[in-house]
Design a protein around this motif. Structure first.
Motif, PDB file in Angstrom:
ATOM      1  N   ASN A   1      -2.395  32.893  58.675  1.00 56.49           N
ATOM      2  CA  ASN A   1      -3.806  32.839  59.056  1.00 56.49           C
ATOM      3  C   ASN A   1      -4.226  34.258  59.408  1.00 56.49           C
ATOM      4  O   ASN A   1      -3.744  34.821  60.388  1.00 56.49           O
ATOM      5  CB  ASN A   1      -4.026  31.910  60.249  1.00 56.49           C
ATOM      6  N   TYR A   2      -5.096  34.856  58.593  1.00 55.40           N
ATOM      7  CA  TYR A   2      -5.564  36.206  58.890  1.00 55.40           C
ATOM      8  C   TYR A   2      -7.061  36.309  58.652  1.00 55.40           C
ATOM      9  O   TYR A   2      -7.673  35.437  58.008  1.00 55.40           O
ATOM     10  CB  TYR A   2      -4.804  37.254  58.077  1.00 55.40           C
ATOM     11  N   ALA A   3      -7.640  37.361  59.210  1.00 51.43           N
ATOM     12  CA  ALA A   3      -9.079  37.581  59.115  1.00 51.43           C
ATOM     13  C   ALA A   3      -9.369  38.719  58.157  1.00 51.43           C
ATOM     14  O   ALA A   3      -8.600  39.684  58.079  1.00 51.43           O
ATOM     15  CB  ALA A   3      -9.655  37.903  60.492  1.00 51.43           C
ATOM     16  N   THR A   4     -10.480  38.614  57.452  1.00 46.26           N
ATOM     17  CA  THR A   4     -10.939  39.740  56.628  1.00 46.26           C
ATOM     18  C   THR A   4     -12.169  40.413  57.234  1.00 46.26           C
ATOM     19  O   THR A   4     -12.581  41.472  56.767  1.00 46.26           O
ATOM     20  CB  THR A   4     -11.280  39.285  55.199  1.00 46.26           C
ATOM     21  N   GLN A   5     -12.750  39.793  58.279  1.00 49.29           N
ATOM     22  CA  GLN A   5     -13.946  40.368  58.901  1.00 49.29           C
ATOM     23  C   GLN A   5     -13.717  40.713  60.369  1.00 49.29           C
ATOM     24  O   GLN A   5     -13.872  41.857  60.764  1.00 49.29           O
ATOM     25  CB  GLN A   5     -15.133  39.400  58.755  1.00 49.29           C
ATOM     26  N   SER A   6     -13.363  39.733  61.172  1.00 51.03           N
ATOM     27  CA  SER A   6     -13.148  39.989  62.596  1.00 51.03           C
ATOM     28  C   SER A   6     -12.224  38.921  63.162  1.00 51.03           C
ATOM     29  O   SER A   6     -12.141  37.808  62.633  1.00 51.03           O
ATOM     30  CB  SER A   6     -14.468  40.001  63.361  1.00 51.03           C
ATOM     31  N   LEU A   7     -11.536  39.259  64.249  1.00 48.46           N
ATOM     32  CA  LEU A   7     -10.632  38.326  64.906  1.00 48.46           C
ATOM     33  C   LEU A   7     -11.415  37.272  65.669  1.00 48.46           C
ATOM     34  O   LEU A   7     -12.603  37.422  65.922  1.00 48.46           O
ATOM     35  CB  LEU A   7      -9.683  39.072  65.844  1.00 48.46           C
ATOM     36  N   GLY A   8     -10.710  36.211  66.046  1.00 50.20           N
ATOM     37  CA  GLY A   8     -11.323  35.173  66.859  1.00 50.20           C
ATOM     38  C   GLY A   8     -11.130  33.776  66.329  1.00 50.20           C
ATOM     39  O   GLY A   8     -11.218  32.799  67.079  1.00 50.20           O
ATOM     40  N   GLY A   9     -10.877  33.643  65.035  1.00 43.33           N
ATOM     41  CA  GLY A   9     -10.645  32.326  64.456  1.00 43.33           C
ATOM     42  C   GLY A   9      -9.229  31.842  64.685  1.00 43.33           C
ATOM     43  O   GLY A   9      -8.333  32.614  65.037  1.00 43.33           O
ATOM     44  N   ALA A  10      -9.019  30.538  64.474  1.00 41.36           N
ATOM     45  CA  ALA A  10      -7.686  29.967  64.666  1.00 41.36           C
ATOM     46  C   ALA A  10      -7.545  28.697  63.840  1.00 41.36           C
ATOM     47  O   ALA A  10      -8.534  28.037  63.501  1.00 41.36           O
ATOM     48  CB  ALA A  10      -7.431  29.659  66.137  1.00 41.36           C
ATOM     49  N   VAL A  11      -6.299  28.383  63.507  1.00 40.16           N
ATOM     50  CA  VAL A  11      -5.959  27.110  62.872  1.00 40.16           C
ATOM     51  C   VAL A  11      -4.802  26.496  63.644  1.00 40.16           C
ATOM     52  O   VAL A  11      -4.111  27.181  64.408  1.00 40.16           O
ATOM     53  CB  VAL A  11      -5.556  27.281  61.387  1.00 40.16           C
ATOM     54  N   THR A  12      -4.593  25.214  63.447  1.00 41.74           N
ATOM     55  CA  THR A  12      -3.450  24.538  64.051  1.00 41.74           C
ATOM     56  C   THR A  12      -2.655  23.838  62.955  1.00 41.74           C
ATOM     57  O   THR A  12      -3.211  23.041  62.191  1.00 41.74           O
ATOM     58  CB  THR A  12      -3.883  23.514  65.109  1.00 41.74           C
ATOM     59  N   VAL A  13      -1.395  24.175  62.876  1.00 43.80           N
ATOM     60  CA  VAL A  13      -0.479  23.500  61.956  1.00 43.80           C
ATOM     61  C   VAL A  13       0.041  22.268  62.679  1.00 43.80           C
ATOM     62  O   VAL A  13       0.769  22.379  63.670  1.00 43.80           O
ATOM     63  CB  VAL A  13       0.674  24.424  61.535  1.00 43.80           C
ATOM     64  N   ARG A  14      -0.376  21.096  62.203  1.00 41.06           N
ATOM     65  CA  ARG A  14       0.013  19.851  62.866  1.00 41.06           C
ATOM     66  C   ARG A  14       1.407  19.383  62.451  1.00 41.06           C
ATOM     67  O   ARG A  14       2.099  18.709  63.225  1.00 41.06           O
ATOM     68  CB  ARG A  14      -1.003  18.753  62.539  1.00 41.06           C
ATOM     69  N   ARG A  15       1.805  19.746  61.250  1.00 42.87           N
ATOM     70  CA  ARG A  15       3.079  19.234  60.752  1.00 42.87           C
ATOM     71  C   ARG A  15       3.522  20.071  59.560  1.00 42.87           C
ATOM     72  O   ARG A  15       2.690  20.526  58.770  1.00 42.87           O
ATOM     73  CB  ARG A  15       2.918  17.773  60.331  1.00 42.87           C
ATOM     74  N   LEU A  16       4.814  20.277  59.441  1.00 44.46           N
ATOM     75  CA  LEU A  16       5.409  20.906  58.271  1.00 44.46           C
ATOM     76  C   LEU A  16       6.556  20.036  57.799  1.00 44.46           C
ATOM     77  O   LEU A  16       7.474  19.738  58.568  1.00 44.46           O
ATOM     78  CB  LEU A  16       5.907  22.322  58.591  1.00 44.46           C
ATOM     79  N   ASP A  17       6.496  19.629  56.547  1.00 39.92           N
ATOM     80  CA  ASP A  17       7.559  18.834  55.941  1.00 39.92           C
ATOM     81  C   ASP A  17       8.189  19.628  54.815  1.00 39.92           C
ATOM     82  O   ASP A  17       7.474  20.174  53.959  1.00 39.92           O
ATOM     83  CB  ASP A  17       7.007  17.534  55.359  1.00 39.92           C
ATOM     84  N   ILE A  18       9.510  19.690  54.796  1.00 46.52           N
ATOM     85  CA  ILE A  18      10.236  20.249  53.659  1.00 46.52           C
ATOM     86  C   ILE A  18      11.162  19.153  53.152  1.00 46.52           C
ATOM     87  O   ILE A  18      12.048  18.686  53.871  1.00 46.52           O
ATOM     88  CB  ILE A  18      11.005  21.508  54.032  1.00 46.52           C
ATOM     89  N   THR A  19      10.912  18.740  51.918  1.00 43.78           N
ATOM     90  CA  THR A  19      11.631  17.603  51.355  1.00 43.78           C
ATOM     91  C   THR A  19      12.270  17.994  50.038  1.00 43.78           C
ATOM     92  O   THR A  19      11.849  18.939  49.368  1.00 43.78           O
ATOM     93  CB  THR A  19      10.675  16.422  51.127  1.00 43.78           C
ATOM     94  N   ARG A  20      13.316  17.247  49.672  1.00 47.20           N
ATOM     95  CA  ARG A  20      13.969  17.412  48.379  1.00 47.20           C
ATOM     96  C   ARG A  20      13.680  16.208  47.510  1.00 47.20           C
ATOM     97  O   ARG A  20      13.385  15.130  48.032  1.00 47.20           O
ATOM     98  CB  ARG A  20      15.477  17.572  48.561  1.00 47.20           C
ATOM     99  N   PRO A  21      13.774  16.375  46.205  1.00 48.87           N
ATOM    100  CA  PRO A  21      13.545  15.227  45.313  1.00 48.87           C
ATOM    101  C   PRO A  21      14.481  14.067  45.643  1.00 48.87           C
ATOM    102  O   PRO A  21      15.615  14.291  46.044  1.00 48.87           O
ATOM    103  CB  PRO A  21      13.831  15.800  43.926  1.00 48.87           C
TER     104      PRO A  21
END
Length: 529
Positions: A509-529
């Motif tokens: 998550n990065y800014a191209t104009q100015s700081l202050g924004g944010a995101v929240t990663v609620r979940r990360l799944d890494i799965t195999r076939p």
């Protein structure tokens, strides 16, 4: 009962005894008696394995990723779990935190060494940084707090530490010219250093030292990158003289399309047997650990046990199987700290992220270049193929912000969310690139996009990291977490070795104009076939 996957292709059911909210796996007899190489199909290079009692620990290189020098834990040498890191922060200068226009790609933690000293019940880590000084870290447990105690004005290049029978500490190191250093009684300074061997031109280059004692003989385990393994033997003490013998050269490996198993190190089991944990070049995924048994000749030289003239795909289990926490799975970022499976691209700005039933990433850099953006969180990719899915709350983004999921290496692509002029789009960007000096030559081109509403999105990357050319990653997204829509073309992965590290999944998550924004990663799944 729980479903346990040993990453070797054999799914079995195991009983787990619950103790204090964790798991204490019961010892069982190995079904079928065979394990499959690679024992870890993730990018762990320059490995060293040690045994403390009946527990095994593996350490590896991490270059510019932070925290550095990961430690894996196992009870059977085959099934491994994340335990911690020996280097909590890459606080070796501003280039390691992507400030002032500086960067440290392919610097940082190279082949280093981990050992346990029984006399003071302390773990020691040593590694040379930037070809200058060697740093010593210690801890009372691998998953506890590691502290930096010393800086030795000598580069122990590709270090291998030995705690001798009399508790004296030695380090073997070097490239071509192999030296042995004796450390002070507290292991924090150098008492003596002496060259003990010069690699003959007929062999080429030897490096990647690991240091052992067996009986009355001293051994320095050395690699000829990237297709050979040699060993030095001294019967006259740690400072030699040493004689050399070839262990393997151009030995076919256990991974189709992969390289020759080499480097790594030896470990002795409680029953007296020995095993060799090497790594196999397997780009675009990186360098992955493979295990083989070792026998010894009557005159004290080690020999790798092969299967039909090659490093075996399968060998008998060296120990009863002990299930551990899988290296991949689902993470909802519960608690207040990140798990040891994660590493940042360079040192993070700790004020710009937090963990509390979700990972909140505030913008930490104003840039148009993902390679220059701080606080990109990475996870190794599980081979030969796996899929990462991120559930992202993007309602806190500001105009100019970019957030998403990347296939990260010197040639990269990503899927993510762009916020511009009050509008939100999901985009697939491809063609990010660095040159051989790790300077950005392209910040990428938007290949496809779609308008999205609401404040939540699921981003997905399916990665094929089997060794070889023309392996691809495919990108898709969902607005409900169930139905996924492909976005953009497939991305062909770079399989050259020069970046050393393999591809990783990267959340940014990065800014191209100015700081202050944010995101929240609620979940990360890494799965195999």
């Amino acid at each position: 009962m729980v479903q346990y996957d040993d990453w070797g292709g054999n799914n079995q059911q195991w009983s787990l005894v619950r103790v204090g909210g964790g798991t204490n796996p019961t010892t069982t007899t190995p079904p079928g008696g065979q394990y499959t190489n690679p024992v870890v199909w993730q990018d762990f290079a320059d490995v060293e394995v040690i045994r403390v009692g009946e527990v095994y620990y593996l350490t590896a290189s991490t270059m510019h990723y932070s925290p550095g020098a990961p430690v894996l834990r196992s009870y059977d040498l085959v099934n491994w779990e994340f335990a911690g890191h020996s280097v909590p922060s890459l606080d070796f200068g501003t280039k390691y935190d992507l400030t002032s226009g500086q960067r440290a790609y392919v610097n940082g933690i190279w082949a280093s060494t981990l050992q346990y000293r029984p006399s003071n019940r302390t773990y020691y880590w040593a590694g040379c940084i930037d070809f200058n000084d060697t740093y010593i870290y210690t801890a009372s447990s691998v998953d506890g707090t590691w502290s930096r105690h010393a800086q030795i004005d000598n580069c122990y290049y590709d270090a291998g530490m030995l705690i001798d029978d009399d508790d004296t500490m030695y380090v073997a190191y070097g490239n071509g010219a192999i030296s042995v250093a004796q450390l002070s009684a507290d292991g924090r300074s150098q008492v003596r250093s002496q060259q003990v061997f010069q690699t003959p031109s007929s062999i080429g280059t030897l490096e990647g030292a690991r240091f052992y004692k067996r009986g009355g003989s001293y051994y320095i385990w050395l690699t000829r990158p990237a297709n050979g393994q040699y060993v030095l033997k001294s019967d006259s003490g740690p400072f030699g003289p040493y004689t050399v013998r070839q262990v393997l050269l151009d030995l076919p490996g256990p991974i189709s399309g992969g390289g020759v198993p080499h480097q790594g190190g030896l470990v002795q089991l409680p029953n007296g047997s020995w095993h060799y944990m090497a790594f196999v070049d397997a780009y675009p995924g990186g360098r992955v650990p493979a295990l083989a048994p070792i026998t010894w000749t009557a005159d004290g030289w080690p020999t790798v046990q092969t299967v039909n003239g090659r490093w075996g795909v399968n060998y008998p289990h060296p120990l009863p199987i002990r299930p551990v926490k899988p290296l991949v799975g689902s993470d909802t970022f519960a608690g207040t700290v990140l798990g040891p499976q994660y590493e940042w691209n360079h040192d993070p700005d700790t004020s710009k992220y937090s963990v509390d039933n979700g990972l909140r990433l505030s913008t930490a850099t104003v840039t148009t270049d993902l390679y220059a953006a701080r606080n990109t969180l990475t996870h190794r990719i599980q081979g030969p193929t796996s899929t990462a899915t991120v559930e992202l709350d993007h309602s806190g983004m500001r105009d100019g912000d970019r957030s998403g999921l990347a296939m990260l290496r010197q040639s990269s692509a990503w899927i993510g969310v762009r916020r511009d002029n009050g509008q939100t789009r999901v985009v697939m960007t491809t063609g990010l690139a660095m040159d051989s000096g790790w300077r950005t030559t392209s910040t990428g081109t938007e290949a496809a996009s779609a308008a999205v509403g609401g404040g939540r999105i699921w981003l997905r990357v399916n990665a094929d990291i089997q060794p070889g050319a023309n392996r691809v990653a495919r990108f898709s997204y969902s607005t409900d977490g169930s139905v996924f829509t492909p976005l953009g073309p497939s991305f062909t992965l770079n399989n050259t070795w020069q970046f050393f590290m393999g591809y990783r999944f990267g959340v940014f998550n990065y800014a191209t104009q100015s700081l202050g924004g944010a995101v929240t990663v609620r979940r990360l799944d890494i799965t195999r076939p």
